[in-house]
Structure formats: structure tokens, C-alpha cells
Design a protein around this motif. Structure first.
Motif, PDB file in Angstrom:
ATOM      1  N   GLU A  54       0.841  -1.194   0.000  1.00 35.59           N
ATOM      2  CA  GLU A  54       0.000   0.000   0.000  1.00 35.59           C
ATOM      3  C   GLU A  54       0.877   1.245   0.000  1.00 35.59           C
ATOM      4  O   GLU A  54       0.618   2.201  -0.738  1.00 35.59           O
ATOM      5  N   PHE A  55       1.920   1.228   0.826  1.00 36.35           N
ATOM      6  CA  PHE A  55       2.832   2.366   0.896  1.00 36.35           C
ATOM      7  C   PHE A  55       3.531   2.583  -0.446  1.00 36.35           C
ATOM      8  O   PHE A  55       3.611   3.709  -0.951  1.00 36.35           O
ATOM      9  N   GLU A  56       4.044   1.505  -1.035  1.00 41.65           N
ATOM     10  CA  GLU A  56       4.767   1.630  -2.304  1.00 41.65           C
ATOM     11  C   GLU A  56       3.859   2.141  -3.420  1.00 41.65           C
ATOM     12  O   GLU A  56       4.281   2.938  -4.266  1.00 41.65           O
ATOM     13  N   LEU A  57       2.610   1.685  -3.418  1.00 46.15           N
ATOM     14  CA  LEU A  57       1.649   2.151  -4.415  1.00 46.15           C
ATOM     15  C   LEU A  57       1.358   3.638  -4.218  1.00 46.15           C
ATOM     16  O   LEU A  57       1.339   4.419  -5.180  1.00 46.15           O
ATOM     17  N   LEU A  58       1.154   4.048  -2.963  1.00 43.09           N
ATOM     18  CA  LEU A  58       0.907   5.456  -2.667  1.00 43.09           C
ATOM     19  C   LEU A  58       2.093   6.314  -3.089  1.00 43.09           C
ATOM     20  O   LEU A  58       1.914   7.369  -3.721  1.00 43.09           O
ATOM     21  N   TYR A  59       3.296   5.874  -2.764  1.00 47.89           N
ATOM     22  CA  TYR A  59       4.490   6.656  -3.093  1.00 47.89           C
ATOM     23  C   TYR A  59       4.655   6.787  -4.607  1.00 47.89           C
ATOM     24  O   TYR A  59       5.005   7.854  -5.116  1.00 47.89           O
ATOM     25  N   LEU A  60       4.399   5.702  -5.342  1.00 49.30           N
ATOM     26  CA  LEU A  60       4.487   5.750  -6.806  1.00 49.30           C
ATOM     27  C   LEU A  60       3.532   6.796  -7.368  1.00 49.30           C
ATOM     28  O   LEU A  60       3.930   7.643  -8.173  1.00 49.30           O
TER      29      LEU A  60
END
Length: 229
Positions: A165-171
Motif C-alpha cells: 500500500e505504501f509503495e503504491l501510494l508513493y508511486l
């Protein structure tokens, strides 16, 4: 304008009047402008001038804009170059095709010069050095995303996100307004995992909306997702 003086833009279109119109307005804004008349010329000129942004028509002789974009996206020197499609075709499938080969945005003909310049200014600002990006931290409104610590704060309150979830948000948040196709999201977040499906992306998007608000991620129908409303 000093903030645009060093930025280079390549315009690719087989219509001389279109090239002249865009060239005039972008030069007036302070950009360095280069021209090409088809996809083949675009690839050659892009290698020579290394532009910050490329405006590509879709329907052109010899090589269309979709193919030219696809070729350039395979070259390391154009990995972070903005690619914007310019076309009179408004069918959804042409937009999807463009985003699938790595387009950053889409501008429809007939061209409105002031709107075109405003859009290009906004696109180039996505990659500009900003006080809001410090030490791998993104600060967008009341949202703070700390890449190194894997922490997210909204209005000062810590939001707990799973790793993906974090990686998707950051992307998504790294380039607000940029549309990411499902294919690009899968490649960046899940790489080549065979067990991941579109349903997986939908679930993670839903969780981000539940935790950060419905307006944190927008759906672009038939294409993908972007950060913000």
C-alpha cells in the motif's frame, strides 16, 4: 522566463501549421524548441537534443506517435522524459494505447495555445526540484510520505499502511496528476509476480481510499489511476 530557459521541448507533428503554432507559443514562454515531422525523425532528434518533454502527434506517416514513444521508452536516456500525446482522435482506445506505451499526458486538438502552454508548464513542474521533496519525503498538502522510514502522516496523524500500500501510494504521489496504467503499476510494485491480478490493484486502491480519503486516488476509466482528485 528564467524557470523555463534551460528546458527543452521536442514537438512532433506532420502538420506544419501545428508545429509553427506550438513552436511560437513555447518559445515565447522561454523554452528551447526542436521539431520533427514523423516518428522516425522524432527518435533521431530526441537522441540528439535530449529534450525534457516530447509532444507527439499520434497519426503520422512513416512511424506513428505510439510506436515512437514505445521505442524511446526502451532507451535509458528517455526513462524520465515526459511524453505527451497530441491528437484529434478522442476515442478511448487511443488514449489507452498511449498510456500503455508510457505517455504522461494527453492533449486534444484543436489546440488552444494558452491551455497548451499551461498544461506543459504543469507537467514539467512535476519533475522540478521542490521544497516539498526533502530526504525522500513527499509533502503534498497535509500529507507527508517518508520513503526511508515507510511512514505516512495525514494532518499530523500517523496512518498505518502495509508495505505494498505504501509503495503504491508513493508511486502515485511522486508525480501528482500523472496517470499510471495497471500494467505500469504491476511492473513497478509487484514486478513479475504471476499471482498478482488487476483485482489485487483494486483492493490496494480501495484500502488507500479507506485510510486516506476517497479523493487521494482517482480512477481514469479504462486507463488506470492517478494521485489526487
Amino acid at each position: 522566463m528564467s524557470n523555463t530557459a534551460k528546458q527543452k521541448i521536442l514537438i512532433v507533428d506532420d502538420e506544419p501549421d501545428i508545429l509553427e503554432l506550438i513552436e511560437y507559443n513555447l518559445k515565447k514562454e522561454g523554452y528551447q524548441v526542436f521539431l520533427a515531422h514523423n516518428g522516425q525523425e522524432a527518435v533521431t532528434e530526441a537522441k540528439r537534443s535530449l529534450p525534457d518533454l516530447i509532444v507527439l502527434d499520434i497519426m503520422m506517416p512513416k512511424m506513428d506517435g505510439i510506436e515512437a514513444c514505445r521505442i524511446m521508452r526502451t532507451m535509458p536516456e528517455f526513462k524520465n522524459t515526459f511524453m505527451v500525446f497530441l491528437t484529434a482522435r478522442s476515442e478511448e482506445y487511443s488514449e489507452i494505447a498511449g498510456f500503455n506505451v508510457g505517455a504522461d499526458d494527453y492533449i486534444a486538438k484543436p489546440i488552444k495555445p494558452r491551455a497548451l502552454v499551461s498544461r506543459i508548464n504543469a507537467i514539467l513542474r512535476r519533475n522540478a526540484p521542490s521544497e516539498d521533496v526533502v530526504d525522500n519525503k513527499l509533502e503534498i498538502g497535509d500529507l507527508v510520505i517518508d520513503r526511508e522510514a515507510y511512514l505516512v502522516y495525514k494532518a499530523g496523524e500517523r496512518i498505518v499502511l502495509a508495505k505494498k500500500e505504501f509503495e503504491l501510494l508513493y508511486l502515485l504521489a511522486s508525480k501528482p496528476g500523472k496517470v499510471y496504467t495497471r500494467e505500469v503499476i504491476l511492473k513497478n510494485i509487484w514486478e513479475d509476480s504471476v499471482v498478482v491480478t488487476n483485482r489485487t490493484i483494486d483492493v490496494h486502491i480501495r484500502k488507500l481510499r479507506e485510510k486516506l480519503g476517497d479523493d487521494c486516488v482517482s480512477t481514469v476509466k479504462g486507463v488506470g489511476y492517478k494521485f489526487g482528485a
